[in-house]
Motif scaffolding. Sequence first.
Motif, PDB file in Angstrom:
ATOM      1  N   TYR A 157       9.114 -36.955  -4.679  1.00  0.00           N
ATOM      2  CA  TYR A 157      10.193 -37.620  -3.960  1.00  0.00           C
ATOM      3  C   TYR A 157       9.664 -38.839  -3.200  1.00  0.00           C
ATOM      4  CZ  TYR A 157      12.125 -32.986  -4.898  1.00  0.00           C
ATOM      5  OH  TYR A 157      12.522 -31.824  -5.499  1.00  0.00           O
ATOM      6  N   ALA A 158      10.588 -39.709  -2.787  1.00  0.00           N
ATOM      7  CA  ALA A 158      10.196 -40.961  -2.135  1.00  0.00           C
ATOM      8  C   ALA A 158      10.969 -41.148  -0.827  1.00  0.00           C
ATOM      9  CB  ALA A 158      10.453 -42.137  -3.078  1.00  0.00           C
TER      10      ALA A 158
ATOM     11  N   GLY B  54       8.522 -40.092   5.225  1.00  0.00           N
ATOM     12  CA  GLY B  54       7.077 -40.076   5.039  1.00  0.00           C
ATOM     13  C   GLY B  54       6.670 -38.898   4.178  1.00  0.00           C
ATOM     14  N   TRP B  55       5.485 -38.983   3.576  1.00  0.00           N
ATOM     15  CA  TRP B  55       4.997 -37.856   2.781  1.00  0.00           C
ATOM     16  C   TRP B  55       3.470 -37.816   2.777  1.00  0.00           C
ATOM     17  CZ3 TRP B  55       1.988 -40.070  -0.857  1.00  0.00           C
ATOM     18  CH2 TRP B  55       2.376 -41.276  -1.451  1.00  0.00           C
TER      19      TRP B  55
ATOM     20  N   ASN C 217       7.850 -35.674   5.688  1.00  0.00           N
ATOM     21  CA  ASN C 217       8.454 -35.868   7.004  1.00  0.00           C
ATOM     22  C   ASN C 217       9.912 -36.225   6.794  1.00  0.00           C
ATOM     23  OD1 ASN C 217       5.451 -37.298   7.244  1.00  0.00           O
ATOM     24  ND2 ASN C 217       5.952 -35.894   8.909  1.00  0.00           N
ATOM     25  N   VAL C 218      10.805 -35.454   7.395  1.00  0.00           N
ATOM     26  CA  VAL C 218      12.232 -35.684   7.184  1.00  0.00           C
ATOM     27  C   VAL C 218      12.970 -35.752   8.518  1.00  0.00           C
ATOM     28  CG1 VAL C 218      12.265 -34.618   4.905  1.00  0.00           C
ATOM     29  CG2 VAL C 218      12.703 -33.198   6.922  1.00  0.00           C
ATOM     30  N   LEU C 219      14.002 -36.606   8.569  1.00  0.00           N
ATOM     31  CA  LEU C 219      14.935 -36.667   9.687  1.00  0.00           C
ATOM     32  C   LEU C 219      16.139 -35.805   9.308  1.00  0.00           C
ATOM     33  CD1 LEU C 219      14.884 -40.522  10.395  1.00  0.00           C
ATOM     34  CD2 LEU C 219      13.518 -38.749  11.508  1.00  0.00           C
ATOM     35  N   VAL C 220      16.432 -34.801  10.120  1.00  0.00           N
ATOM     36  CA  VAL C 220      17.475 -33.825   9.793  1.00  0.00           C
ATOM     37  C   VAL C 220      18.765 -34.186  10.515  1.00  0.00           C
ATOM     38  CG1 VAL C 220      18.039 -31.362   9.737  1.00  0.00           C
ATOM     39  CG2 VAL C 220      15.664 -32.101   9.515  1.00  0.00           C
TER      40      VAL C 220
ATOM     41  N   GLU D  83       8.421 -52.472   8.231  1.00  0.00           N
ATOM     42  CA  GLU D  83       7.247 -51.732   8.682  1.00  0.00           C
ATOM     43  C   GLU D  83       6.998 -50.485   7.836  1.00  0.00           C
ATOM     44  OE1 GLU D  83       8.026 -54.706  11.155  1.00  0.00           O
ATOM     45  OE2 GLU D  83       9.515 -53.137  10.844  1.00  0.00           O
ATOM     46  N   LEU D  84       8.055 -49.764   7.476  1.00  0.00           N
ATOM     47  CA  LEU D  84       7.885 -48.563   6.660  1.00  0.00           C
ATOM     48  C   LEU D  84       7.518 -48.923   5.224  1.00  0.00           C
ATOM     49  CD1 LEU D  84       8.016 -45.475   6.751  1.00  0.00           C
ATOM     50  CD2 LEU D  84      10.417 -45.623   6.046  1.00  0.00           C
TER      51      LEU D  84
END
Length: 560
Positions: free
Chosen positions: A436-437, A455-456, A485-488, A532-533
């Motif tokens: 995944y991306a 992020g991963w 890394n996920v925002l829920v 930035e990301l």
Amino acid sequence: MAAAAVDSAMEVVPALAEEAAPEAAGLSCLVNLPGEVLEYILCSGSLTAADIGRVSSTCRRLRELCQSSGKVWKEQFRVRWPSLMKHYSPTDYVNWLEEYKVRQKAGLEARKIVASFSKRFFSEHVPCNGFSDIENLEGPEIFFEDELVCILNMEGRKALTWKYYAKKILYYLRQQKILNNLKAFLQQPDDYESYLEGAVYIDQYCNPLSDISLRDIQAQIDSIVELVCKTLRGINSRHPSLAFKAGESSMIMEIELQSQVLDAMNYVLYDQLKFKGNRMDYYNALNLYMHQVLIRRTGIPISMSLLYLTIARQLGVPLEPVNFPSHFLLRWCQGAEGEGIDQSYQLLRDSLDLYLAMYPDQVQLLLLQARLYFHLGIWPEKVLDILQHIQTLDPGQHGAVGYLVQHTLEHIERKKEEVGVEVKLRSHEKHRDVCYAIGLIMKHKRYGYNCVIYGWDPTCMMGHEWIRNMNVHSLPHGHHQPFYNVLVEDGSCRYAAQENLEYNVEPQEISHPDVGRYFSEFTGTHYIPNAELEIRYPEDLESVYETVQNIYSAKKENVE
């Protein structure tokens, strides 16, 4: 005839704005119109500020009509920034042309600062000294705040990073202003008791983007008082409370008359308006904020007591607050003078920051603040400052302080070891298992929450203690698999194993406060990373486009 003249002039004015030397006949036609008609044309909204400037330079008549303090420039200001008009009194003399220039300059400065924040603070939370540029700005603060609000209200799902930092800056500006007001309020003499005013300041501090004012809260309470008076009139039409004027603070000494007021209050609040305590969701922060208590008619003991106390005092009944263990209660003085936790980390942070801003030497609360910041893994330099302050105040805390200092220094050293920006390429051999991306909308297979990847890692990068506590070893692939890394959608940030995630076939926006920190736009199927990301994951966007094409386009074709 007047309408015809207006239409004719409207055709002439644009020509004047474009021509450096207008035809004498056309200019004469315009300036000979009545002053009210000319003013109507110039205020019609079809001309920009630049147009007005050029028109006013054509002749003396138009220059006088477009004077800096006149209606024309006032209308230009009102149309451009309507929300600012409430700050001006109709009787005040205002140089509207100068106000327009100052507001325009403030807007440009605001956008310049907002644009710089992502590059400066992408890798860390914005520290207090990060707002020094804002504190040194020239011009009225309301102009700067208005521009930030304009950024937040930009239409569509774009400019998410700008909105993210504009919100942070606006939070800081308004909370600093509210904090100063609260400090002044707490310095009032002991006989100045306005619990409602203090509660509104706290409400404003925790909700700085909401339009909350003491005047509006008081107006809503006054409307409840009117309903109580109407009921009281049916009980005792000659009750002395009915003769009270707004702002009076007289007290009724007869117990029977006080009891009548309380009976009327209980009927209006609990039978008529259906106010109630929130037993099902006691720790919801909305139960504490006065503006939400009045809207939802739901609260907890401290907020309901404050509302009840305010109404009772306006009607002459002396009630006193009692800080009883675990609850906040009221005592009915009966005519005689008496003796004188939210589940969100953000609310806890706000509460500690607010209390320690007023009482900076409370050792136990300072220690709690340091532990909270350490636990959340943010602002390690601030943790060290707090711990040093604790050690100065109370050397007996050296055990707890030493433990936190040691681990905080280790965290800082780990950060220093990260030289430059870490770039993760999907094409690298060690990343071959990453499926995944960043920017993709995902769903957790086990817990069902929706999230977006920001992020991963090719394998789990957390420590052994975390892996053990989270029972990662029980997963079929354990910690030797990619983690994301996920925002829920519930506002939390999580670290999820690849085998627990799947594509969300019905992608939707993720309502998370940090979305704008990492992404610039939501397209309807995925998020686009900000600059930035994207530097950190330069090959992910192409992978996202391929996934969207394969997953969502195929689904659309099947539906059709």
